[in-house]
Design a protein around this motif. Structure first.
Motif, PDB file in Angstrom:
ATOM      1  N   SER A 425      -1.303   1.873   7.293  1.00  0.00           N
ATOM      2  CA  SER A 425      -1.188   2.213   5.866  1.00  0.00           C
ATOM      3  C   SER A 425      -1.474   3.666   5.536  1.00  0.00           C
ATOM      4  N   TYR A 426      -2.114   4.405   6.454  1.00  0.00           N
ATOM      5  CA  TYR A 426      -2.558   5.775   6.157  1.00  0.00           C
ATOM      6  C   TYR A 426      -3.417   5.802   4.890  1.00  0.00           C
ATOM      7  N   THR A 427      -4.358   4.893   4.818  1.00  0.00           N
ATOM      8  CA  THR A 427      -5.217   4.809   3.639  1.00  0.00           C
ATOM      9  C   THR A 427      -6.048   6.090   3.492  1.00  0.00           C
ATOM     10  N   GLY A 428      -6.050   6.619   2.277  1.00  0.00           N
ATOM     11  CA  GLY A 428      -6.739   7.866   1.997  1.00  0.00           C
ATOM     12  C   GLY A 428      -5.823   9.074   2.007  1.00  0.00           C
ATOM     13  N   GLU A 429      -4.514   8.839   1.992  1.00  0.00           N
ATOM     14  CA  GLU A 429      -3.589   9.970   1.868  1.00  0.00           C
ATOM     15  C   GLU A 429      -3.956  10.808   0.650  1.00  0.00           C
ATOM     16  N   SER A 430      -4.458  10.154  -0.377  1.00  0.00           N
ATOM     17  CA  SER A 430      -4.920  10.853  -1.571  1.00  0.00           C
ATOM     18  C   SER A 430      -6.135  10.127  -2.129  1.00  0.00           C
ATOM     19  N   ASP A 444     -14.889   5.275 -12.107  1.00  0.00           N
ATOM     20  CA  ASP A 444     -14.068   4.617 -11.101  1.00  0.00           C
ATOM     21  C   ASP A 444     -13.294   5.668 -10.316  1.00  0.00           C
ATOM     22  N   PHE A 445     -12.573   5.251  -9.284  1.00  0.00           N
ATOM     23  CA  PHE A 445     -11.829   6.204  -8.460  1.00  0.00           C
ATOM     24  C   PHE A 445     -10.566   5.535  -7.955  1.00  0.00           C
ATOM     25  N   ILE A 446      -9.638   6.339  -7.456  1.00  0.00           N
ATOM     26  CA  ILE A 446      -8.345   5.821  -7.010  1.00  0.00           C
ATOM     27  C   ILE A 446      -8.049   6.367  -5.623  1.00  0.00           C
ATOM     28  N   VAL A 447      -7.495   5.502  -4.774  1.00  0.00           N
ATOM     29  CA  VAL A 447      -7.203   5.821  -3.378  1.00  0.00           C
ATOM     30  C   VAL A 447      -5.748   5.496  -3.096  1.00  0.00           C
ATOM     31  N   GLY A 448      -5.004   6.469  -2.585  1.00  0.00           N
ATOM     32  CA  GLY A 448      -3.606   6.268  -2.244  1.00  0.00           C
ATOM     33  C   GLY A 448      -3.415   5.991  -0.765  1.00  0.00           C
ATOM     34  N   SER A 449      -2.474   5.080  -0.459  1.00  0.00           N
ATOM     35  CA  SER A 449      -2.118   4.740   0.923  1.00  0.00           C
ATOM     36  C   SER A 449      -0.600   4.771   1.011  1.00  0.00           C
ATOM     37  N   ARG A 450      -0.060   5.844   1.511  1.00  0.00           N
ATOM     38  CA  ARG A 450       1.381   6.074   1.363  1.00  0.00           C
ATOM     39  C   ARG A 450       2.254   5.059   2.107  1.00  0.00           C
ATOM     40  N   ARG A 451       1.674   4.343   3.072  1.00  0.00           N
ATOM     41  CA  ARG A 451       2.457   3.322   3.755  1.00  0.00           C
ATOM     42  C   ARG A 451       1.799   1.943   3.636  1.00  0.00           C
ATOM     43  N   GLY A 452       0.983   1.770   2.612  1.00  0.00           N
ATOM     44  CA  GLY A 452       0.360   0.479   2.382  1.00  0.00           C
ATOM     45  C   GLY A 452       1.374  -0.571   1.956  1.00  0.00           C
ATOM     46  N   ALA A 453       0.952  -1.843   1.965  1.00  0.00           N
ATOM     47  CA  ALA A 453       1.804  -2.964   1.558  1.00  0.00           C
ATOM     48  C   ALA A 453       3.123  -2.970   2.314  1.00  0.00           C
ATOM     49  N   GLY A 454       3.030  -2.850   3.628  1.00  0.00           N
ATOM     50  CA  GLY A 454       4.230  -2.925   4.444  1.00  0.00           C
ATOM     51  C   GLY A 454       5.181  -1.780   4.211  1.00  0.00           C
ATOM     52  N   ASN A 455       4.637  -0.558   4.047  1.00  0.00           N
ATOM     53  CA  ASN A 455       5.411   0.679   3.870  1.00  0.00           C
ATOM     54  C   ASN A 455       6.008   0.824   2.479  1.00  0.00           C
TER      55      ASN A 455
END
Length: 603
Positions: A425-430, A444-455
């Motif tokens: 998932s590359y969790t933490g891309e942002s 609160d905070f937000i974390v991006g995973s550019r290939r999460g949920a099966g890309n």
């Protein structure tokens, strides 16, 4: 770290454990918290929204962790790279809760088209409020996003989006577009000066630097030939109309200043927000370790230069201002170097007043890329001090390039949270702060995973509200290694997360031991160490037994599916103390103990 599947009676060499522990008390029980039902909206094209069938939504939501998660926002199609960039934007829809913007530069007419989109979501419900599409294929619109506040005076926060590969007058010149938060209308655009400028590679809201009462913007232009080929440039523009306030060029060719850029708050104490910019390919002698520079928000004058000494570390790949951690009224700084130390990666926190190093964090394994993204999640533990967040997007604890995000206290550097992404998932891309989205008074905070949920790509809105960091107590005694063994933890104290891991380190290699827990605290000498848990109300052991591995450590992820006796129930709001008993032939009676860990579990 070694584990041992055979449960054994831990009593030998004349020593024994208290009866409740030695007799095989059952494993921890944890009530499985039901996650709130989650309605996930997807875009049928990058300008329309539909509600997926429940089965499909459930399948994709399973890729999103349960951590301290408020919403899991998922891209529409494969290759959207939804979550490549994220930012808080303030309250766009007037419901009294902060909202977020998520960049998805891969969106287009086909997979990985790279036209791009930026989607504004309700922080309260997770429902899309506004979707803005890019102009052309390969623009990478949404590669960077920012929430600069209200720029047009209508009382509603607006949105800025970078498209660093946009052919705005020249190939890959880049463009930043600013839109009304109320209806998505274009307010203005700023384009690169020449081909290859890549304006908009990174983007941040600075605060008001020119005194007109409107927040201004800093834009990274790493491909600018301002001072030689790809020297890079930082451009500061008026938030009101996009006019250039000043430029700062890179120090030499190929430095790529502006690759990463951040709001440094007020570093020099003049009352004007400053900025920090990374130049990850800047020279130091003949090497190319990278650098980060802090500039005055007033006129771009250099305030602090932060340099590094490891060739190829890409120090300055990511940069951010943290806010005041020390109470001196100046903002502290953080710089990522994801390719340092065999690409383990590092992140460094600096005192904004003098540039001295405060904290350093290092990836746990080669190729982890710690420091790919850095910043502050806001004050997530409610102590009045901004905290620290960074990612290791190639961390493989949960599988290949699963990624990992860590939060540390800004007040003292202690670890507050570790979140591991799903495999691939590359969790933490942002990572970014996003204000108070759920109205509980905690950031609160937000974390991006550019290939999460099966890309498809995901963005998780998360909170640590009610989840406090465990604390250790009861000093342990040295063992045959010459030092005491110690207990620690990883993951979250959130029951919904289900990822709490107990760890024991500095033990005698090859010796067995077991974690146990109970309610009360004590300091009773026993064997070669000290029992730190009062067994009057019962003690429960955590099976299976473990063995200290080659590094002198072992760990155990709590399995919450097999209940012990009712008295050992762990549920939200309950407090427990954990300790590790282990064999040590050189200790008194052949066994010893770590210190103890006090844990308050939250929902």
């Amino acid at each position: 770290m070694g584990s041992h599947n055979e449960t054994e009676h831990l009593s030998q060499n004349g020593g024994s454990l208290p009866d409740d522990l030695a007799s095989g008390c059952p494993l921890i029980l944890l009530v499985q918290a039901q996650r709130s039902s989650l309605m996930i909206l997807f875009r049928s094209s990058f300008l329309d929204s539909i509600l997926l069938p429940a089965a499909t939504a459930l399948l994709l939501s399973s890729f999103c962790g349960a951590q301290t998660e408020l919403h899991c926002l998922v891209g529409n199609t494969l290759g959207d790279t939804h979550g490549w960039s994220v930012s808080g934007v303030g309250d766009v829809n007037g419901d009294g809760h902060d909202d977020v913007v998520v960049g998805a530069p891969g969106v287009g007419t086909g997979s990985m088209d790279w036209t791009g989109a930026a989607i504004v979501y309700s922080g309260l419900t997770g429902i899309p409020l506004l979707t803005i599409g890019g102009e052309a294929s390969m623009d990478f619109f949404g590669f960077s996003v920012a929430g600069p506040g209200d720029l047009n005076g209508d009382g509603i926060p607006d949105i800025a989006v970078g498209a660093y590969r946009c052919d705005a007058g020249a190939v890959d010149a880049g463009k930043v577009s600013v839109y009304s938060g109320s209806n998505g209308a274009l307010l203005y655009q700023v384009s690169g000066d020449a081909a290859g400028d890549q304006l908009g590679h990174d983007l941040t809201s600075l605060g008001d630097v020119n005194g007109d009462g409107i927040s201004d913007l800093a834009i990274g232009v790493p491909g600018s030939d301002s001072n030689g080929n790809d020297a890079g440039l930082v451009r500061v523009i008026s938030g009101t109309n996009g006019t250039v306030l000043f430029d700062v060029p890179g120090n030499h060719a190929n430095a790529r200043l502006g690759f990463g850029i951040g709001a440094a708050k007020d570093v020099n104490g003049d009352g004007v927000p400053d900025l920090i910019a990374g130049a990850p390919f800047e020279l130091n002698g003949t090497d190319t370790p990278g650098a980060a520079h802090v500039f005055s928000g007033t006129d771009g004058a250099l305030l602090i230069s932060l340099t590094f000494d490891e060739d190829g570390a890409q120090y300055g790949f990511s940069v951010a201002g943290l806010g005041d951690l020390t109470g001196d009224g100046r903002s502290e700084l953080i710089v990522g170097a994801p390719k340092s130390k065999n690409e383990r990666g590092e992140a460094f926190v600096y005192n904004g007043a003098n540039g001295s190093e405060m904290y350093a964090f290092e990836g746990e394994s080669n190729l982890n890329w710690l420091g790919d993204a850095v910043g502050t999640p806001g004050d997530v533990n409610g102590d009045g001090v901004p905290d620290i967040i960074f990612s290791s997007i190639r961390n493989y604890t949960n599988g290949l390039v699963a990624g990992k995000v860590t939060i540390h206290s800004g007040a003292n550097g202690t670890e507050l949270m570790v979140y591991h992404g799903e495999v691939g998932s590359y969790t933490g891309e942002s990572v970014a702060a996003c204000g108070d989205t759920n109205g509980d008074g905690v950031d609160d905070f937000i974390v991006g995973s550019r290939r999460g949920a099966g890309n498809h790509g995901t963005a998780l809105i998360m909170t640590l509200a009610g989840c406090t960091a465990p604390t250790t107590y009861c000093d342990p005694l040295p063992n045959s290694t010459g030092v005491p063994a110690s207990i620690s933890w990883e993951g979250s104290t959130s029951i919904g997360a289900g990822n709490f891991v107990l760890k024991a380190d500095d033990g005698p290699i090859g010796q067995a031991g077991i974690f146990f827990y109970g309610h009360g605290q004590a300091t009773n000498p026993f064997g070669g160490g000290i029992v730190c848990i009062d067994g009057a109300a019962g003690l429960w052991r955590v099976t299976p037994a473990l063995v200290f591995g080659a590094g002198g450590g072992c760990d155990h992820a709590l399995d919450f599916s097999n209940p012990p006796a009712p008295g050992g129930l762990i549920q939200p709001g309950s407090s427990w103390n954990f300790q590790f008993w282990y064999r040590d032939p050189a200790s008194g009676n052949g066994f010893n103990f770590t210190d103890a860990l006090s844990v308050n579990f939250c929902p």
